[in-house]
Write an enzyme that holds these catalytic residues in place. Structure first.
Site, mmCIF file in Angstrom:
data_model
loop_
_atom_site.group_PDB
_atom_site.id
_atom_site.type_symbol
_atom_site.label_atom_id
_atom_site.label_comp_id
_atom_site.label_asym_id
_atom_site.label_seq_id
_atom_site.Cartn_x
_atom_site.Cartn_y
_atom_site.Cartn_z
ATOM 1 N N SER A 146 0.969 -1.267 -0.174
ATOM 2 C CA SER A 146 0.039 0.181 0.035
ATOM 3 C C SER A 146 0.877 1.145 0.064
ATOM 4 C CB SER A 146 -1.029 -0.009 1.088
ATOM 5 O OG SER A 146 -1.683 -1.127 1.458
HETATM 6 N N1 SAH Z 1 0.028 -5.017 4.259
HETATM 7 C C1 SAH Z 1 0.646 -5.397 3.099
HETATM 8 C C2 SAH Z 1 -0.200 -5.327 1.856
HETATM 9 C C3 SAH Z 1 -0.383 -6.446 1.220
HETATM 10 S S1 SAH Z 1 -1.611 -6.448 -0.248
HETATM 11 C C4 SAH Z 1 2.023 -4.848 2.809
HETATM 12 O O1 SAH Z 1 2.324 -3.983 3.596
HETATM 13 O O2 SAH Z 1 2.684 -5.406 1.655
HETATM 14 C C5 SAH Z 1 -2.790 -7.400 0.625
HETATM 15 C C6 SAH Z 1 -2.459 -8.947 1.091
HETATM 16 O O3 SAH Z 1 -3.613 -9.643 1.517
HETATM 17 C C7 SAH Z 1 -1.935 -9.794 -0.332
HETATM 18 O O4 SAH Z 1 -1.011 -10.406 0.143
HETATM 19 C C8 SAH Z 1 -3.209 -10.800 -0.288
HETATM 20 O O5 SAH Z 1 -2.696 -12.084 -0.639
HETATM 21 C C9 SAH Z 1 -3.793 -10.942 1.110
HETATM 22 N N2 SAH Z 1 -4.843 -11.517 1.301
HETATM 23 C C10 SAH Z 1 -6.109 -11.514 0.627
HETATM 24 N N3 SAH Z 1 -6.833 -12.122 1.115
HETATM 25 C C11 SAH Z 1 -6.400 -13.004 2.472
HETATM 26 C C12 SAH Z 1 -7.069 -13.691 3.400
HETATM 27 N N4 SAH Z 1 -8.326 -14.168 3.304
HETATM 28 N N5 SAH Z 1 -6.164 -14.078 4.310
HETATM 29 C C13 SAH Z 1 -5.021 -13.671 4.266
HETATM 30 N N6 SAH Z 1 -4.375 -12.618 3.476
HETATM 31 C C14 SAH Z 1 -5.265 -12.274 2.373
#
Ligand code: SAH
Length: 264
Positions: free
Chosen positions: A108
């Site tokens: 993000s």
């Molecule tokens: N906070 C992260 C943002 C990653 S994007 C950072 O700083 O990089 C969001 C993430 O949520 C992705 O990696 C995706 O795989 C994960 N995601 C989506 N659905 C999910 C679920 N049900 N359980 C765990 N992770 C999930």
């Protein structure tokens, strides 16, 4: 943020601009003023960039966007975002832009990470208690959260990213950050109740498990799709659990990757 809606917030998608991936953003430029003050070159040199001055510049911009929580600003100034992105993207690490982290996911924007962290803290003076993050991704936000809370549990459903986050976070040795591999839709019962829950992926609704695992006095911040009528549009939703019950507030429009069930 100047455009932050007043309470009670209405779901108005013209308020905040969605923040899609911006893979074509220009590489970070060295701010002239900061460069003049710094004793070393600010030109990113592979992994050896002088990230401290560039990061302070990012923090200054976050302040200008309306972030005021001193702990959040300090955490954003401390965690080296360039260590969480691919080397080819290091020049963009301190721009206010989301960046690809592999497997179709994104880290993000700093503006969004700090906005959500500030909402999550809700003006707390000290650190938060236990925090649950759904969507570890590359681990950047988890690292920021670990400086704002006593204990952080972060779940990721993609094995590749869970492993990558572990690798990215190794150098920080954050004893209070626990990385979990699994489907975050179910939350993480063993760590409940949580003082705060934050989701980095957006679904059509907030899973009941998250609400159930929120402590009384706790706060949940998550992107949620606005429904079938406005396909793909998401807004930031805040849910507070009070002794009297739940209170939901819908804030500005955001653009997160989808929340998915199962692991892969
Ligand atoms: N906070 C992260 C943002 C990653 S994007 C950072 O700083 O990089 C969001 C993430 O949520 C992705 O990696 C995706 O795989 C994960 N995601 C989506 N659905 C999910 C679920 N049900 N359980 C765990 N992770 C999930």
């Amino acid at each position: 943020m100047k455009e932050r809606p007043r309470f009670p917030a209405r779901l108005d998608f013209s308020v905040g601009k969605p923040t899609p991936n911006q893979p074509g953003s220009a590489p970070a430029r060295t701010p002239v003023k900061a460069a003049a003050k710094a004793s070393v070159s600010l030109v990113p040199q592979g992994h050896g960039m002088d990230s401290s001055a560039v990061r302070m510049n990012m923090v200054q911009k976050l302040r200008q966007q309306g972030i005021t929580d001193p702990l959040v600003l300090e955490a954003m100034g401390t965690i080296e975002r360039h260590r969480f992105v691919d080397s080819a993207l290091i020049n963009q690490a301190y721009e206010d832009t989301s960046l690809p982290i592999g497997l179709g996911q994104t880290i993000s924007k700093p503006g969004v990470v700090s906005r959500m962290a500030e909402l999550l803290r809700n003006g707390a003076t000290g650190k938060l208690g236990r925090v649950l993050e759904i969507g570890t991704g590359c681990g950047y936000q988890a690292a920021v959260l670990s400086l704002l809370a006593h204990e952080v549990y972060s779940i990721e459903r993609l094995r590749g990213l869970h492993d990558k986050a572990r690798e990215n976070l190794r150098h920080l040795r954050l004893a209070n950050l626990h990385l979990l591999f699994g489907d975050g839709m179910a939350g993480f019962e063993k760590g409940a109740p949580y003082a705060a829950i934050i989701a980095a992926a957006g679904g059509e609704a907030v899973p009941q498990a998250w609400v159930d695992q929120l402590a009384v006095g706790g706060r949940l911040v998550a992107p949620v799709s606005a429904g079938a009528t406005s396909a793909g549009k998401q807004a930031l939703v805040v849910i507070d659990r009070t002794a009297q019950g739940l209170r939901q507030t819908v804030l500005e429009a955001v653009h997160f990757v989808p929340l998915k069930s199962g692991v892969a």
